[in-house]
Design an enzyme around this catalytic site. Structure first.
Site, short mmCIF file in Angstrom:
data_model
loop_
_atom_site.label_atom_id
_atom_site.label_comp_id
_atom_site.label_asym_id
_atom_site.label_seq_id
_atom_site.Cartn_x
_atom_site.Cartn_y
_atom_site.Cartn_z
N LYS A 1 0.91 -1.20 0.28
CA LYS A 1 0.01 -0.01 -0.26
C LYS A 1 0.69 0.87 -0.06
O LYS A 1 0.85 1.95 -0.63
CB LYS A 1 -0.76 -0.02 0.86
CG LYS A 1 -1.70 1.28 1.55
CD LYS A 1 -2.14 1.49 2.45
CE LYS A 1 -1.31 1.31 3.79
NZ LYS A 1 -1.47 3.00 4.27
N ASN A 2 1.64 0.98 0.90
CA ASN A 2 2.69 2.16 1.12
C ASN A 2 3.37 2.71 -0.34
O ASN A 2 4.46 3.89 0.12
CB ASN A 2 3.37 2.26 2.37
CG ASN A 2 2.50 2.97 3.39
OD1 ASN A 2 1.22 3.31 3.39
ND2 ASN A 2 2.59 2.35 4.68
N CYS B 1 -4.09 13.39 13.39
CA CYS B 1 -4.11 12.06 13.43
C CYS B 1 -4.67 11.33 14.21
O CYS B 1 -4.00 11.90 15.15
CB CYS B 1 -3.26 11.65 12.06
SG CYS B 1 -2.83 10.24 12.16
N ARG C 1 1.51 14.46 13.29
CA ARG C 1 1.72 14.16 11.57
C ARG C 1 1.33 15.68 11.24
O ARG C 1 0.98 15.78 10.66
CB ARG C 1 1.17 12.93 11.73
CG ARG C 1 0.73 11.92 11.92
CD ARG C 1 -0.03 10.73 11.52
NE ARG C 1 0.78 10.20 10.37
CZ ARG C 1 0.31 9.14 9.57
NH1 ARG C 1 -0.80 8.62 9.58
NH2 ARG C 1 0.91 9.00 8.28
N ASP D 1 4.62 0.39 12.39
CA ASP D 1 3.41 0.10 11.73
C ASP D 1 3.52 -1.31 11.71
O ASP D 1 2.55 -2.45 11.60
CB ASP D 1 3.69 -0.08 10.00
CG ASP D 1 3.37 1.82 9.45
OD1 ASP D 1 3.12 2.54 10.45
OD2 ASP D 1 3.78 1.73 8.54
N ARG E 1 -8.28 -0.35 4.98
CA ARG E 1 -7.25 0.86 4.05
C ARG E 1 -6.11 0.12 3.89
O ARG E 1 -5.96 0.27 2.76
CB ARG E 1 -7.04 2.32 4.92
CG ARG E 1 -8.15 2.57 5.30
CD ARG E 1 -8.27 3.60 6.51
NE ARG E 1 -6.61 4.47 5.95
CZ ARG E 1 -6.95 5.65 6.05
NH1 ARG E 1 -6.98 6.38 7.29
NH2 ARG E 1 -5.62 6.49 5.19
N1 EPU Z 1 7.31 15.01 10.28
C1 EPU Z 1 7.03 15.90 10.75
N2 EPU Z 1 6.96 16.64 9.55
C2 EPU Z 1 6.97 16.48 8.72
C3 EPU Z 1 6.60 15.20 8.17
C4 EPU Z 1 6.40 14.20 9.34
O1 EPU Z 1 7.74 16.19 12.24
O2 EPU Z 1 6.67 17.93 7.79
C5 EPU Z 1 7.67 14.10 11.76
C6 EPU Z 1 5.89 12.90 12.22
O3 EPU Z 1 4.86 13.29 12.84
C7 EPU Z 1 6.93 11.68 12.25
C8 EPU Z 1 7.58 11.46 11.98
O4 EPU Z 1 7.82 12.53 11.50
O5 EPU Z 1 6.16 12.01 14.04
C9 EPU Z 1 7.33 9.78 10.87
O6 EPU Z 1 6.29 10.69 10.06
P1 EPU Z 1 6.04 10.47 8.34
O7 EPU Z 1 6.99 11.41 7.76
O8 EPU Z 1 7.86 9.20 7.97
O9 EPU Z 1 5.25 9.30 7.62
P2 EPU Z 1 4.23 9.55 6.84
O10 EPU Z 1 4.92 9.67 5.62
O11 EPU Z 1 3.01 10.39 6.86
C10 EPU Z 1 4.57 6.78 6.24
C11 EPU Z 1 3.41 5.70 6.17
C12 EPU Z 1 2.87 5.77 8.03
C13 EPU Z 1 3.97 4.77 8.85
C14 EPU Z 1 5.10 6.02 8.53
C15 EPU Z 1 6.19 5.72 9.33
C16 EPU Z 1 2.72 5.93 3.50
C17 EPU Z 1 1.54 6.53 3.22
N3 EPU Z 1 2.63 6.14 5.10
O12 EPU Z 1 3.46 8.05 6.78
O13 EPU Z 1 1.98 4.21 7.51
O14 EPU Z 1 3.81 4.71 9.75
O15 EPU Z 1 6.11 6.44 7.33
O16 EPU Z 1 6.72 4.67 8.24
O17 EPU Z 1 3.35 5.63 3.59
C18 EPU Z 1 -0.10 2.55 8.33
O18 EPU Z 1 0.66 2.20 6.67
O19 EPU Z 1 -0.35 1.99 8.77
C19 EPU Z 1 0.90 4.49 8.11
C20 EPU Z 1 0.24 4.47 9.22
#
Ligand code: EPU
Length: 423
Positions: free
Chosen positions: A23-24, A122, A127, A310, A402
């Protein structure tokens, strides 16, 4: 609303199960089709609610989505962004799925403008998206926040040196996509290294992009003027794979997870071995043999290649019935222990202390009606249901839908007594 009903007990799962496409990885890949006017063909796309939301999002922007075969069960989708007429992702879509925010980079890079709803909070943590925006600003984009929307403009993005304060998966993906069509070279330092980012970069490079270093913490992207179509097969879902490995270990079963790539699951597999689970791996599968005895191990979630957040909820279930006390530390999201409160209804012994969960293994769990609070929490409740005595009813399965393709069917094939009860 549908429910998943599991009849638990000490039933050992046995057999083979195939992992669906990730998915991701699929979400950013589908979105990256915005970067070219030529057709992009994606294979191994799972049938999930988040994929449908992404197709709705892209379709709304003017992308032609050829989905008939996919709707009929094939795993292939063809997208063509040659008539993009809107540059906006609505609040409605972004609140349904935060990954919608990833259209920002591609839209600005190719069309010079984008208007995307700010995602807001969220269930699992705050996030924020500050790093996505900071990176785009460094690439010369003008950014404004108006009525809950982020409006970004740039005639042409410029290459820049960007340091991410934390290795965010989404920011790394958004910025890589934006940089492919920028003028000059972009360097992203402290980039996230998840396999899904490598998969995205591989597809982009086949479209004519020049992305070097994806999967490492410094990524170089040399901008090009135009990108072309691509045919790309999405990597298997490592989190789904890990969830099935836990199902096997938890039930003392023998399960071969086909499509699991051990190199994407290293930290997780090391922890399972420490917990006393017998594993055998090949390039394309992980076999698990549980002997019913699990040792407690401590786990700390970290950015890849560390233990994935995850898989934290699923690991917590395994530790709930282990021998001893385990400390699970969540370092990625501030509020990702909600499953612990539901697991408590099934007789676990879990004490939450800030970002740590102290899990004392118990002999038995008992089935109960429980409620899924997010995607990974939902699968963890099903896992607990597999070993709990009696019936477990998991409500709010839209979370599950999802990200897990036909989970009840796949677990049934392994011998679980599980079914979906339609509302
Ligand atoms: N963060 C910031 N600022 C930003 C972006 C992120 O502070 O601008 C922080 C977040 O708050 C968090 C950390 O950085 O504490 C990591 O967040 P990240 O941006 O890596 O997560 P994401 O891209 O929003 C993806 C996956 C998530 C998975 C995380 C971590 C997708 C669509 N989602 O989210 O997947 O948990 O990386 O590996 O790729 C899931 O599939 O259940 C899921 C939540």
């Amino acid at each position: 609303m549908d429910k998943i009903v599991v009849q638990g007990g000490r039933r050992r799962l046995q057999g083979e199960v195939s992992v669906s496409g990730s998915k991701n990885a699929a979400l950013p890949l589908l979105i990256s089709s915005l970067l070219t006017a030529e057709p992009c063909v994606y294979q191994n796309i799972p049938h999930l609610a988040d994929i449908r939301t992404t197709l709705r999002l892209l379709n709304g922007l003017g992308v032609t989505v050829d989905r008939e075969a996919w709707d009929a069960g094939s795993a292939e989708l063809t997208l063509r962004a040659d008539r993009v007429s809107h540059f906006e992702a609505s609040y409605d879509l972004v609140k349904t799925m935060r990954a919608s925010f990833l259209v920002l980079g591609p839209l600005v890079a190719r069309f010079g403008e984008a208007r995307v709803s700010a995602p807001g909070g969220c269930a699992i943590g705050m996030r924020p998206v500050n790093l996505h925006l900071k990176g785009l600003a460094e690439m010369g984009a003008a950014i404004e926040q108006v009525h809950g929307y982020v409006e970004v403009r740039a005639k042409r993005l410029r290459g820049a040196k960007i340091l991410l304060d934390v290795p965010s998966v989404g920011a790394t993906e958004n910025l890589i996509m934006a940089a492919t069509l920028a003028q000059g070279t972009t360097v992203i330092e402290n980039a996230a290294r998840e396999p899904e980012i490598e998969d995205l970069a591989a597809a982009l490079n086949n479209m004519g992009a020049k992305v070097d270093g994806a999967g490492r913490d410094v990524v170089h992207i040399e901008g090009v003027d135009v990108l072309h179509g691509v045919t790309h097969r999405v990597i298997p879902d490592r989190i789904e794979a890990g969830s099935f490995v836990i199902a096997g270990a938890l039930t003392g079963g023998e399960v071969r997870v086909i499509g699991a790539r051990p190199e994407h699951l290293e930290a997780f597999l090391i922890k399972l071995k420490e917990a006393g689970v017998t594993l055998e791996t090949s390039a394309n599968s992980v076999s698990v043999r549980g002997n019913g005895k699990i040792k407690s191990v401590d786990v700390t979630t970290l950015p890849y290649p560390g233990f994935p957040t995850d898989l934290q909820a699923q690991m917590m279930v395994l530790m709930s019935v282990a021998d001893g006390v385990s400390v699970i530390t969540e370092t990625i999201f501030e509020n990702r222990f909600m499953h612990a409160l539901e697991l408590d209804r099934m007789g676990t012994d879990i004490r939450l202390e800030g970002n740590r969960a102290v899990v004392r293994g118990v002999r038995e769990l008992s089935g109960a009606p429980v409620m899924a609070t997010d995607l990974r929490a939902s699968v963890s409740l099903i896992l607990a249901g597999l070993v709990a005595n009696g019936t477990t009813e998991v409500a709010r399965v839209y979370h599950l839908d999802r990200g897990y393709e036909q989970v009840e069917k796949k677990l049934s094939q392994l011998g679980a007594e599980i079914q979906r009860v339609k509302a």
